[in-house]
Design a protein around this motif. Structure first.
Motif, PDB file in Angstrom:
ATOM      1  N   ASP A 139      35.105  18.175  53.857  1.00 49.81           N
ATOM      2  CA  ASP A 139      36.660  17.625  54.198  1.00 49.81           C
ATOM      3  C   ASP A 139      37.682  18.433  53.081  1.00 49.81           C
ATOM      4  O   ASP A 139      38.334  18.599  53.933  1.00 49.81           O
ATOM      5  CB  ASP A 139      35.946  15.740  53.538  1.00 49.81           C
ATOM      6  CG  ASP A 139      35.412  15.522  54.430  1.00 49.81           C
ATOM      7  OD1 ASP A 139      35.021  14.911  56.002  1.00 49.81           O
ATOM      8  OD2 ASP A 139      34.620  14.324  54.416  1.00 49.81           O
ATOM      9  N   ASP A 140      37.014  19.099  52.491  1.00 46.96           N
ATOM     10  CA  ASP A 140      37.652  19.485  51.162  1.00 46.96           C
ATOM     11  C   ASP A 140      37.568  21.356  51.620  1.00 46.96           C
ATOM     12  O   ASP A 140      36.103  21.298  49.882  1.00 46.96           O
ATOM     13  CB  ASP A 140      37.821  19.177  49.678  1.00 46.96           C
ATOM     14  CG  ASP A 140      38.938  19.635  49.707  1.00 46.96           C
ATOM     15  OD1 ASP A 140      39.456  20.750  49.546  1.00 46.96           O
ATOM     16  OD2 ASP A 140      39.574  19.003  48.140  1.00 46.96           O
ATOM     17  N   GLU A 141      38.056  21.904  51.657  1.00 52.95           N
ATOM     18  CA  GLU A 141      38.019  23.324  52.154  1.00 52.95           C
ATOM     19  C   GLU A 141      37.874  24.724  50.737  1.00 52.95           C
ATOM     20  O   GLU A 141      36.153  25.257  51.049  1.00 52.95           O
ATOM     21  CB  GLU A 141      38.403  24.431  52.918  1.00 52.95           C
ATOM     22  CG  GLU A 141      37.709  25.290  53.768  1.00 52.95           C
ATOM     23  CD  GLU A 141      38.755  25.621  55.004  1.00 52.95           C
ATOM     24  OE1 GLU A 141      38.759  27.055  55.284  1.00 52.95           O
ATOM     25  OE2 GLU A 141      38.790  25.558  55.514  1.00 52.95           O
ATOM     26  N   LYS A 142      38.007  24.098  49.895  1.00 48.98           N
ATOM     27  CA  LYS A 142      38.189  24.615  48.763  1.00 48.98           C
ATOM     28  C   LYS A 142      36.806  24.330  47.857  1.00 48.98           C
ATOM     29  O   LYS A 142      36.097  25.022  47.132  1.00 48.98           O
ATOM     30  CB  LYS A 142      39.712  24.417  47.527  1.00 48.98           C
ATOM     31  CG  LYS A 142      39.350  23.427  47.277  1.00 48.98           C
ATOM     32  CD  LYS A 142      40.948  23.441  46.422  1.00 48.98           C
ATOM     33  CE  LYS A 142      41.487  21.678  45.666  1.00 48.98           C
ATOM     34  NZ  LYS A 142      41.470  20.480  46.581  1.00 48.98           N
ATOM     35  N   LEU A 143      36.572  22.862  48.011  1.00 52.14           N
ATOM     36  CA  LEU A 143      34.556  22.795  47.320  1.00 52.14           C
ATOM     37  C   LEU A 143      33.846  23.999  47.827  1.00 52.14           C
ATOM     38  O   LEU A 143      33.238  24.238  46.526  1.00 52.14           O
ATOM     39  CB  LEU A 143      34.568  21.311  47.758  1.00 52.14           C
ATOM     40  CG  LEU A 143      35.655  20.204  47.218  1.00 52.14           C
ATOM     41  CD1 LEU A 143      35.268  18.612  47.421  1.00 52.14           C
ATOM     42  CD2 LEU A 143      35.968  19.779  45.100  1.00 52.14           C
ATOM     43  N   LEU A 144      33.635  24.085  48.301  1.00 51.61           N
ATOM     44  CA  LEU A 144      32.635  24.647  49.147  1.00 51.61           C
ATOM     45  C   LEU A 144      32.118  25.800  48.054  1.00 51.61           C
ATOM     46  O   LEU A 144      31.438  26.701  47.262  1.00 51.61           O
ATOM     47  CB  LEU A 144      32.766  25.719  50.898  1.00 51.61           C
ATOM     48  CG  LEU A 144      31.699  25.878  51.565  1.00 51.61           C
ATOM     49  CD1 LEU A 144      30.481  25.779  50.513  1.00 51.61           C
ATOM     50  CD2 LEU A 144      32.149  27.228  52.582  1.00 51.61           C
ATOM     51  N   ASN A 145      33.802  26.865  48.332  1.00 52.38           N
ATOM     52  CA  ASN A 145      33.986  28.318  47.244  1.00 52.38           C
ATOM     53  C   ASN A 145      33.547  27.449  45.608  1.00 52.38           C
ATOM     54  O   ASN A 145      32.600  28.111  44.903  1.00 52.38           O
ATOM     55  CB  ASN A 145      35.523  28.427  47.013  1.00 52.38           C
ATOM     56  CG  ASN A 145      35.782  29.320  48.411  1.00 52.38           C
ATOM     57  OD1 ASN A 145      34.614  30.169  49.376  1.00 52.38           O
ATOM     58  ND2 ASN A 145      36.795  28.965  48.862  1.00 52.38           N
TER      59      ASN A 145
END
Length: 438
Positions: A277-283
């Motif tokens: 749901d929050d793309e920046k969390l993957l990085n």
């Protein structure tokens, strides 16, 4: 080398041929639109066109799919061929169906780009799939097709010879909840105890009993004894949520656990539910796992984390894989269903992901799994004995077609929790059987 004649070249045909010939059969090939070049070639010639030649060729009448550039519903009519299902049937040819188009349809997950119903977790529901509807979900159909394809080619070209790949087994583990009671903190343990009072919890926290999910030494011994190189996928969400319940990554116990495994085995990221749901969390999670794994001495541990498997197998096409590529992931192990066991892409071999949206083969290599303990237990409601039979089915079929068998297990299934009684034993038995064959 094989020479394939087509009236035109296109990325889809190139991709399908690359997988069948180079990836599965280890044979070079070329595609030509020059009929004179094709006529004068002295090796194996495959005519993938509607043109009729006066000289000997292996003829396959093409379906339109590989020459299209849009994504649209395809008319699929399955039929029996060599005791298994096939589609894109053709007549007056040397093979019963267009294996190039059919392989592309399944491998690219074409149907998952079309309008479909999602399951309760927002994923592509397996009930939508052709494999489920037609009853071949439990088979690596593409591998079987290619094996039959080789047999037919040999009838026309007896000198044709290939070196078959060897069967391979890759055990993998998802560490969603590293410990049942330990290292969770006072508030989580009090809340857990009030919700479900347990004497075991008290004994574990007092150091009188081993945590029921702590099976890491046992697994390590099992791998060493059977000379296996597994992959561990760790969930390292920065905060807990409804679906992300692991020990938080700032805990020293998690640092030590991951560092110990990175010294011996390949470790990968298990992207949290929240990262969907929050793309920046993957990085952030990839960087977190890398920091925790640094300092390992294993020779094949990459300088950066480059392999992943989605938590809850939560991803959709094409956005899910596009996000992984942007994050630097080059190897993904999510190709399977989180609701039923089987071959989601109808194959038991790794392959490069084809991005249908942009019509190109990417550098992201997909490693499909066919068995997950949670599917067997929660979704299919199998007993440990039934799960063993299911695993043996996948082992036997993968071995028969010289494929790669990838299984997923969770540490909690292999521990001492009463609800999973017997599962550890059948897994150990299974490992013993498979290891004798590799």
């Amino acid at each position: 080398m094989f020479l394939i004649y087509s009236h035109t070249t296109c990325p889809r045909l190139q991709y399908s041929c690359n997988f069948i010939f180079k990836e599965l059969l280890g044979i070079d090939f070329a595609i030509t639109i020059d009929s004179e070049e094709f006529k004068n070639y002295e090796g194996v010639k495959i005519n993938y066109s509607n043109q009729q030649f006066q000289f000997s060729t292996f003829n396959i009448t093409p379906h339109s799919l590989l020459f299209e550039t849009e994504i649209k519903a395809q008319q699929i009519n399955c039929f029996e061929n060599n005791s298994c299902k096939a589609f894109f049937k053709i007549t007056n040819a040397d093979f019963a169906f267009d294996i190039f188009a059919a392989t592309f349809y399944l491998l690219s997950r074409y149907e998952e780009y079309l309008p479909h119903t999602k399951d309760m977790y927002g994923r592509y529901a397996h009930e939508n799939s052709l494999a489920f509807k037609e009853g071949f979900l439990q088979l690596p159909l593409i591998n079987i097709w290619v094996k039959n394809f080789v047999t037919e080619i040999k009838k026309k070209y007896p000198i044709f010879n290939i070196q078959c790949s060897m069967f391979n087994f890759l055990p993998t583990y998802d560490i969603d909840i590293a410990f049942s009671y330990k290292y969770k903190g006072l508030l989580r343990n009090i809340g857990g105890f009030l919700q479900s009072p347990s004497l075991q919890r008290i004994k574990v926290l007092l150091g009188l009993q081993k945590d029921p999910f702590d099976i890491y030494s046992w697994l390590n011994d099992l791998h060493q004894q059977n000379k296996l190189q597994p992959i561990y996928f760790f969930l390292v969400a920065e905060k807990n949520s409804q679906y992300d319940k692991n020990i938080l990554p700032h805990k020293d116990a998690m640092w030590q656990l991951i560092k110990q495994h990175a010294k011996k085995y390949l470790v990968g990221i298990h992207p949290s539910w929240q990262s969907g749901d929050d793309e920046k969390l993957l990085n952030n999670e990839i960087k977190q796992l890398q920091a925790m794994a640094e300092g390992s001495s294993i020779h094949h541990q990459p300088s950066t984390i480059n392999c992943s498997r989605q938590h809850y197998i939560r991803f959709n096409f094409p956005e899910g894989y596009q996000k992984l590529i942007e994050a630097g992931i080059t190897e993904d192990y999510s190709m399977g269903y989180g609701s039923i066991n089987g071959f989601r892409a109808s194959v038991a071999s790794s392959f490069f992901w084809y991005d249908l949206q942009h019509e190109l083969q990417t550098d992201l290599r997909i490693h499909p799994f066919c068995f997950m303990d949670a599917n067997s237990f929660y979704e299919q409601q199998f007993s440990a004995a039934q799960a063993y039979k299911e695993m043996m089915h996948y082992y036997k079929i993968c071995n028969k077609i010289n494929g790669t068998l990838i299984t997923i297990w969770h540490n909690n299934f292999l521990g001492t929790a009463k609800e999973f009684e017997g599962w550890k034993e059948v897994y150990e038995q299974f490992i013993g059987v498979v290891s004798r064959e590799i």
